[in-house]
Enzyme design. Structure first.
Site, short mmCIF file in Angstrom:
data_model
loop_
_atom_site.label_atom_id
_atom_site.label_comp_id
_atom_site.label_asym_id
_atom_site.label_seq_id
_atom_site.Cartn_x
_atom_site.Cartn_y
_atom_site.Cartn_z
N TYR A 57 0.90 -1.20 0.00
CA TYR A 57 0.10 -0.02 -0.09
C TYR A 57 0.91 1.13 0.05
O TYR A 57 1.70 1.45 0.85
CB TYR A 57 -1.00 -0.05 1.27
CG TYR A 57 -1.99 1.03 1.11
CD1 TYR A 57 -3.27 0.48 0.52
CD2 TYR A 57 -1.86 2.40 1.71
CE1 TYR A 57 -4.34 1.36 0.43
CE2 TYR A 57 -2.97 2.89 1.45
CZ TYR A 57 -4.11 2.72 0.88
OH TYR A 57 -5.26 3.45 0.79
N TYR B 227 -5.73 4.70 -7.88
CA TYR B 227 -5.82 4.91 -6.47
C TYR B 227 -7.28 4.18 -5.99
O TYR B 227 -8.19 4.83 -6.14
CB TYR B 227 -5.59 6.22 -6.14
CG TYR B 227 -5.84 6.26 -4.49
CD1 TYR B 227 -5.18 5.68 -3.63
CD2 TYR B 227 -6.77 7.27 -3.99
CE1 TYR B 227 -5.26 5.91 -2.42
CE2 TYR B 227 -7.11 7.51 -2.56
CZ TYR B 227 -6.04 6.72 -1.66
OH TYR B 227 -6.24 6.74 -0.33
#
Length: 381
Positions: A280, A330
Site C-alpha cells: 500500500y 488509487y
C-alpha cells in the site's frame, strides 16, 4: 499451509478522470466484470462485501441494484486502505466455514469532479465541526500532513533522505510505464522528483498518491470450486491484521509488524521467500516503513534498502509492479490486490515478473492506524 480458498475473478473498470458515473455505477460494472472473468453466473454469488471510498455513496442496497438474491453474507466494511485485505479475509472464513460459496468483494469511488482540483477531493472529506475542526484550523487537512510528519520523524530518527523516498517514486513510475491501465506514464527521474513542488515537508508532489474514479471487484470461493473455473486460481495461503491504536510510535513502527507476522506464520513463509510485494503506497514513506515492519530489513534501514533500485524492474524485490497508487490508480487496498492477482496469474504482459509463486499484499488505512496482509500464491494449493 494448504490453501482452502482462492481468488477466481477480477474486475477493473476504467480508472482516473472518468466522469458521469456514480460509485454505484463503478461497483456494479466491476462486479459484473469479475463474475465474467471467473466464468461464473450472477446467481452463483451468495456473498457481497462492500467498501465505499471517501464519498461514502456506496453501501448496503447495492445487492438489489445488481439483482443479487438470497445472499448468505452481506456487509459494508470500512477500515480505510486496509479494507480490501480484511474483506478477503472475511470472505475466506465464510467460504471455508460453509457459510457462503462465492463472495464478491468490491471497492468503488468517484471523488473527482470536473473543474475541481484533485487534492480538494480528499482534503475536504470528513467531519470538520466542533472539536474535530481544531486540526483543520491549524492547517492540517486530510491525511497528507500527518504522513509527512511521520516521514519527518523517521528521517530524524534514522537519517532517511528524500533521495531514498524518491527512489521509490522513480521505480514505481518505471513499472507504470509498462501498465496500460496506469494514469501516469511520463518519464520520471530523481531530478524530476526533487523539482516537483513541495506539498507538505518533506513530501514533494511525487511522494503522494493519485486520486481516481473507478471500481475494482474480486471473487473468492473455495479452492475446490476454483479448479473448474475460467481463470488460474490465485490461492490464499495466509492473512493477518494489525491495529496499533494509540501506541506512541505507530508512525515509525506500524501495524504491518503484527499483520505481517500473523500472515507469514500462517502461510509458513519468511520475508526472504517472497517473490513480489504489492505494498500500500498512499505515500512513498508508507512503502519504506511497511517493508521494514514486514522484516525485509532492520528498523531504520528502509532508506538504504530501497535506494539501490531493488524495488523496480529487474530488481531483487519487485514491488508495486503496476505502478502502485503513486503512478497507476488509487483504489485504496484494491490497487495492490488487483496487481497481485494479475502477477499471480501471469497476465502482467510487459511488466510480468517471472518468479511469481509467492506474493505479499499489504493494506494500510487511517494515519498508519489499520493494516491487513495477504500471502497469495500462483502454485501452492
Amino acid at each position: 499451509m494448504t490453501a482452502k480458498s482462492s481468488i477466481v475473478g477480477l474486475g477493473i473498470t476504467e480508472m482516473g478522470k472518468i466522469y458521469g458515473k456514480t460509485s454505484t455505477d463503478f461497483a456494479a460494472e466491476a462486479i459484473r466484470l469479475a463474475i465474467d472473468d471467473a466464468g461464473m453466473k450472477v446467481e452463483e454469488i451468495d456473498g457481497l462485501l462492500i467498501n465505499s471510498g471517501v464519498t461514502g455513496e456506496l453501501g448496503i442496497g447495492l445487492e438489489k441494484k445488481l439483482g443479487l438474491r438470497d445472499l448468505k453474507l452481506l456487509n459494508h466494511m470500512n477500515s480505510y486502505g486496509s479494507t480490501a485485505g480484511a474483506m478477503i479475509q472475511f470472505a475466506i472464513m465464510a467460504c471455508e466455514s460453509g457459510m457462503a460459496n462465492a463472495v464478491a468483494c468490491v471497492f468503488a469511488d468517484a471523488p473527482l469532479v470536473p473543474a475541481s482540483s484533485v487534492g480538494s477531493s480528499y482534503a475536504t472529506a470528513g467531519n470538520t465541526k466542533g472539536l474535530d475542526s481544531i486540526n483543520s484550523a491549524y492547517g492540517l487537512f486530510g491525511a497528507l500532513p500527518y504522513y509527512a510528519m511521520a516521514a519527518r520523524r523517521h528521517m530524524e530518527l534514522y537519517g532517511t533522505t528524500n533521495d531514498q523516498l524518491g527512489a521509490i517514486a522513480v521505480s514505481q513510475r518505471k513499472w507504470a510505464q509498462m501498465n496500460p491501465r496506469a494514469q501516469m506514464k511520463k518519464d520520471m527521474t530523481i531530478e524530476d522528483y526533487h523539482t516537483s513542488r513541495k506539498i507538505a515537508d518533506p513530501f514533494h508532489l511525487f511522494d503522494c498518491c493519485l486520486v481516481s474514479n473507478g471500481g475494482v471487484a474480486v471473487i473468492v470461493t473455495t479452492a475446490e470450486r476454483a479448479k473448474n473455473l475460467k481463470q488460474k486460481p490465485v490461492n490464499i495461503l495466509g492473512w493477518g491484521q494489525g491495529h496499533p491504536g494509540d501506541r506512541a510510535d505507530k508512525d515509525v513502527r506500524t501495524g504491518a509488524e503484527e499483520s505481517g507476522k500473523t500472515a507469514m506464520s500462517m502461510a509458513g513463509v519468511k520475508p526472504e521467500d517472497i517473490d513480489i510485494c504489492e505494498i500500500y503506497d498512499c505515500f512513498t514513506y508508507t512503502v519504506l516503513v511497511t517493508l521494514e515492519d514486514y522484516g525485509f530489513c532492520e528498523k531504520g534501514e528502509g532508506g538504504a534498502f530501497v535506494a539501490d533500485g531493488r524495488l523496480g524492474p529487474n530488481g531483487s524485490l519487485p514491488t508495486n509492479t503496476g505502478g502502485g497508487q503513486l503512478s497507476s490508480y488509487y483504489m485504496w487496498g484494491m490497487t495492490p490486490l488487483s496487481e497481485a492477482i494479475i502477477q499471480a496469474r501471469g497476465q502482467g504482459g510487459e511488466r510480468q515478473v517471472d518468479k511469481n509463486d509467492l506474493i505479499l499484499v499489504s493494506g494500510n488505512g487511517g494515519i498508519l492506524d489499520y493494516h491487513s496482509t495477504l500471502i497469495l500464491s500462483s502454485n501452492h494449493h
